[in-house]
Design an enzyme around this catalytic site. Sequence first.
Site, PDB file in Angstrom:
ATOM      1  N   GLU A 136       0.839  -1.190   0.000  1.00  0.00           N
ATOM      2  CA  GLU A 136       0.000   0.000   0.000  1.00  0.00           C
ATOM      3  C   GLU A 136       0.882   1.251   0.000  1.00  0.00           C
ATOM      4  O   GLU A 136       1.884   1.272   0.715  1.00  0.00           O
ATOM      5  CB  GLU A 136      -0.918   0.062   1.237  1.00  0.00           C
ATOM      6  N   GLU A 171      -2.564  -3.536   6.981  1.00  0.00           N
ATOM      7  CA  GLU A 171      -3.684  -4.463   7.109  1.00  0.00           C
ATOM      8  C   GLU A 171      -3.778  -5.536   6.029  1.00  0.00           C
ATOM      9  O   GLU A 171      -4.883  -5.994   5.731  1.00  0.00           O
ATOM     10  CB  GLU A 171      -4.976  -3.643   7.096  1.00  0.00           C
ATOM     11  N   ASN A 172      -2.656  -5.974   5.429  1.00  0.00           N
ATOM     12  CA  ASN A 172      -2.731  -7.005   4.391  1.00  0.00           C
ATOM     13  C   ASN A 172      -3.771  -8.064   4.772  1.00  0.00           C
ATOM     14  O   ASN A 172      -3.818  -8.508   5.917  1.00  0.00           O
ATOM     15  CB  ASN A 172      -1.383  -7.706   4.236  1.00  0.00           C
ATOM     16  N   GLU A 191      -6.111  -2.334  12.512  1.00  0.00           N
ATOM     17  CA  GLU A 191      -5.800  -3.162  11.332  1.00  0.00           C
ATOM     18  C   GLU A 191      -6.861  -4.235  11.112  1.00  0.00           C
ATOM     19  O   GLU A 191      -7.189  -4.572   9.967  1.00  0.00           O
ATOM     20  CB  GLU A 191      -4.411  -3.800  11.462  1.00  0.00           C
ATOM     21  N   GLU A 230      -9.200   4.909   6.433  1.00  0.00           N
ATOM     22  CA  GLU A 230      -8.370   5.265   7.583  1.00  0.00           C
ATOM     23  C   GLU A 230      -9.150   5.988   8.684  1.00  0.00           C
ATOM     24  O   GLU A 230      -8.930   5.728   9.864  1.00  0.00           O
ATOM     25  CB  GLU A 230      -7.161   6.088   7.129  1.00  0.00           C
TER      26      GLU A 230
HETATM   27  N1  BES Z   1      -3.071   1.267   5.884  1.00  0.00           N
HETATM   28  C1  BES Z   1      -2.245   1.792   6.898  1.00  0.00           C
HETATM   29  C2  BES Z   1      -0.773   1.577   6.646  1.00  0.00           C
HETATM   30  C3  BES Z   1      -0.173   2.500   5.629  1.00  0.00           C
HETATM   31  C4  BES Z   1       0.109   3.797   5.966  1.00  0.00           C
HETATM   32  C5  BES Z   1       0.161   2.060   4.367  1.00  0.00           C
HETATM   33  C6  BES Z   1       0.680   4.643   5.030  1.00  0.00           C
HETATM   34  C7  BES Z   1       0.721   2.899   3.451  1.00  0.00           C
HETATM   35  C8  BES Z   1       0.993   4.203   3.767  1.00  0.00           C
HETATM   36  C9  BES Z   1      -2.578   1.177   8.268  1.00  0.00           C
HETATM   37  O1  BES Z   1      -3.853   0.681   8.378  1.00  0.00           O
HETATM   38  C10 BES Z   1      -2.453   2.267   9.262  1.00  0.00           C
HETATM   39  O2  BES Z   1      -3.263   3.144   9.251  1.00  0.00           O
HETATM   40  N2  BES Z   1      -1.440   2.228  10.094  1.00  0.00           N
HETATM   41  C11 BES Z   1      -1.189   3.283  11.046  1.00  0.00           C
HETATM   42  C12 BES Z   1      -1.410   2.814  12.460  1.00  0.00           C
HETATM   43  C13 BES Z   1      -2.807   3.068  12.902  1.00  0.00           C
HETATM   44  C14 BES Z   1      -3.081   2.455  14.243  1.00  0.00           C
HETATM   45  C15 BES Z   1      -3.144   4.538  12.958  1.00  0.00           C
HETATM   46  C16 BES Z   1       0.227   3.731  10.872  1.00  0.00           C
HETATM   47  O3  BES Z   1       0.973   3.052  10.183  1.00  0.00           O
HETATM   48  O4  BES Z   1       0.581   4.763  11.418  1.00  0.00           O
HETATM   49 ZN    ZN Z   2      -5.308   2.093   8.627  1.00  0.00          ZN
END
Ligand code: BES
Ligand code: ZN
Length: 819
Positions: free
Chosen positions: A178, A314-315, A348, A370
């Site tokens: 992602e 979240e794969n 996730e 998100e």
């Molecule tokens: N989908 C995101 C991970 C992501 C972030 C992929 C940016 C590509 C670019 C994941 O679900 C996510 O939001 N992760 C957060 C943690 C969450 C608890 C707020 C993160 O990585 O900060």
């Molecule tokens: Zn997320």
Amino acid sequence: RFWLNSSPNPSASSERPTLPNLSFPHTPPTPAVTMAAEQSAEHFRGQARLPGFAAPRRYDLRLTPDLAACTFAGSVSVSVDVAAPTRFLVVNAADLDVSPGDVHFAPKGSGQVLLPVEVTSALEDEILIIRFNEVLPLGEGTLVIAFQGTLNDKMKGFYRSVYELNGEKKNMAVTQFEPADARRCFPCWDEPSFKAVFKITLEVPCETVALSNMPVVEEKVNGPTKTVYFQESPIMSTYLVAVIVGMFDYVEAFTADGTSVRVYTQVGKSAQGKFALEVAVKTLILFKEYFAVPYPLPKMDMIAIPDFASGAMENYGLVTYRETALLFDERHSAAANKQRVAVVVAHELAHQWFGNLVTMEWWTHLWLNEGFATWVSYLAADRFFPEWNVWIQFLEESTTGFRLDALAGSHPIEVDVNHVDEIDEIFDAISYRKGAAVIRMLQSYLGAEIFQKSLAAYIKRFAYSNAKTEDLWAALEEGSGEPVKTLMHSWTKQQGYPVVSVKLKDGKLELEQTQFLSSGSEGVGQWVVPITLCCCSYSVQQKFLFRGKQDDFNLSGLVECQKKDDFWIKLNVDQTGFYRVSYDEELASRLRHAVETNILSAADRYGVLDDTYALCMAGKQKLVTLLHLIAAYKNETEYTVLAHAINTSLSIYEMMAVAAPEELVNMKKFLIDFLEPFAQRVGWDAKSGEGHLNALLRGTLLSALAELGHQSTIDEAVRRFNVFLEDRETPLLPPDVRKAAYVALMQTVNKSNKSGYESLLKIYRETDLSQEKVRVLGSLASSPDPDVVREALNFLLSSEVSKESGLYICAPRSDCSSA
Ligand code: BES
Ligand code: ZN
């Protein structure tokens, strides 16, 4: 190997064509345009989206990573549906080697294999333009591409991460796709709406663990390697595909309906996965009920990766985490670490439904993924740990959203995305925090039950498919009968938010909304504001939509209420709305009194302070009003509210250090007088059986006093630290106060006496717990001596500090306040 015709895009310019229509699959272009004969490779360059004339249905993907050489070989065989006449196939690919002889297309049932006459790689567009001599037959065909790539060290695509096993450094192979890096692992239609089935096969060393989205169906050993065949997945987007190869241990548990849940960790560390495992099992059960759809896959694996670009990913069925967001060590992790793990896991796992099963149609709707996952992670955490009061802590999310959205350079929640480079920009506090806050506002306006039922209907309607923001509004509008679209458009399609000014005049309430900007100027935005208000008591709450610029409201009971000694009015009850409120002088002083006498709810106490602080920083109120208000929190009992008062105070202090240094001594005294009584109550040592929030508060308070240079805090910190340095298991320095002690210690460090700094480096080097490393890194620059600060910053950038630790400290989504 070289690309055929590898050339940068000649027509690229900084002006990207805007998409005329954000809905997708594209409305079919006119026949004249699709006439295959008129197509040329140039048509496909500089486009926001891939052409819609061919779409993947099923990928058969085989990957052979070489962990020692850091390369991989692969082949992909894609069942493609050709829906309109074309001589071209256009797929995403980047940083991959493909030879012309490596590509062919076999129309189904024809017995023919078509070889392309030209394969062009448009580097800027990250696409492969495959041209055939003839027009492809409509219907199904198989596109086969063989390719080679590098296991890079950039934490995206198919990359290598380094870990230690028995004192030896080893490589693991990991994917992070992602938003748009699946194309760095295999050629594909790398857009969320091109959903397809994935059948993955890995060829890996026998001794390794190979993981992917689905469970293994078969393993065949052939000498030193084995071929691992995974079950075919349900249809899903490319950005959710995952593959991992390395040496791991795991702990496992099952949900009531038999789904296997595992947490994979470094060898020997599986006990640190237990807390996340417990949370994951409970969360899968909760979300099955909340979304009224079972978890769609047969298993859920979660794994800690030493080098990881974000917090977690979240794969589908194989969620990857940074170690700090998954592992919990009973003796060395802090309460803040525990909460972070619970919230990230819930976030996730929420995506498994909201994002993976129902996927955004295009990145414009990223905020749906998100913002929603952020909001619902609090719902889960609140269910499992009610004593954490996470809905009060959620207000910190709103505050961060408010802060970014008060800048003229903010952006609306929904944004046009016309190039992959633009996607990364929107993983920010607007999508996450403002997104979560406006969802909360809507939920509280519609009511929890109607909101949940409509959501479940939305998930059912769009399962295994894609959805847009409007689709969610439509489901909520149907379920509630409320004008959800009109209300929400004003929040998602324009940037910023209002400040509602309230005046009491002749027994009436005068409201006026203006756009709040931290610069102090007034923006032109206007919103449909769901106003809630309480007058003298929480037992009756008034609610209405405020659409105009200005309006008067006759409040029933106002006159009666106004006669009371402790008369007060609070708008935005419990801070569920994404707007600020500015009260006239009389109402503001009444509210301050209500804070002082602890009549307001904790969320409202937070809100009064946060709004006053923001208005003061924008030059709309006097600093003395704010300081006077802060003093009203001297008996504050709620962790989040007090922590906010502390953070607010420290930021005023920092500002004064620059703007009014002559006042600094007085300010310091004011703050220390404010904090000392709390610190005396909370102390350095945990009381037996004390709660989570007390543990959080202790760390926050002592850190603040340390930052203010409070001598007795520093002395006590140094005393305890010295014992800890000799014995890392000493009860004198429990994890919740370590960060505070490190910050205090750094106050004593300067160029000529660096022993505290060296001791912290020693701790950094000797611990194998990431959370401990992060605590040290987050403290190192707390010295008053600029030369030491420079040295600390250089250390952060050095090769010794892994790529991700540096990112952790400045990443926009990272929880910098955590211990
Ligand atoms: N989908 C995101 C991970 C992501 C972030 C992929 C940016 C590509 C670019 C994941 O679900 C996510 O939001 N992760 C957060 C943690 C969450 C608890 C707020 C993160 O990585 O900060
Ligand atoms: Zn997320």
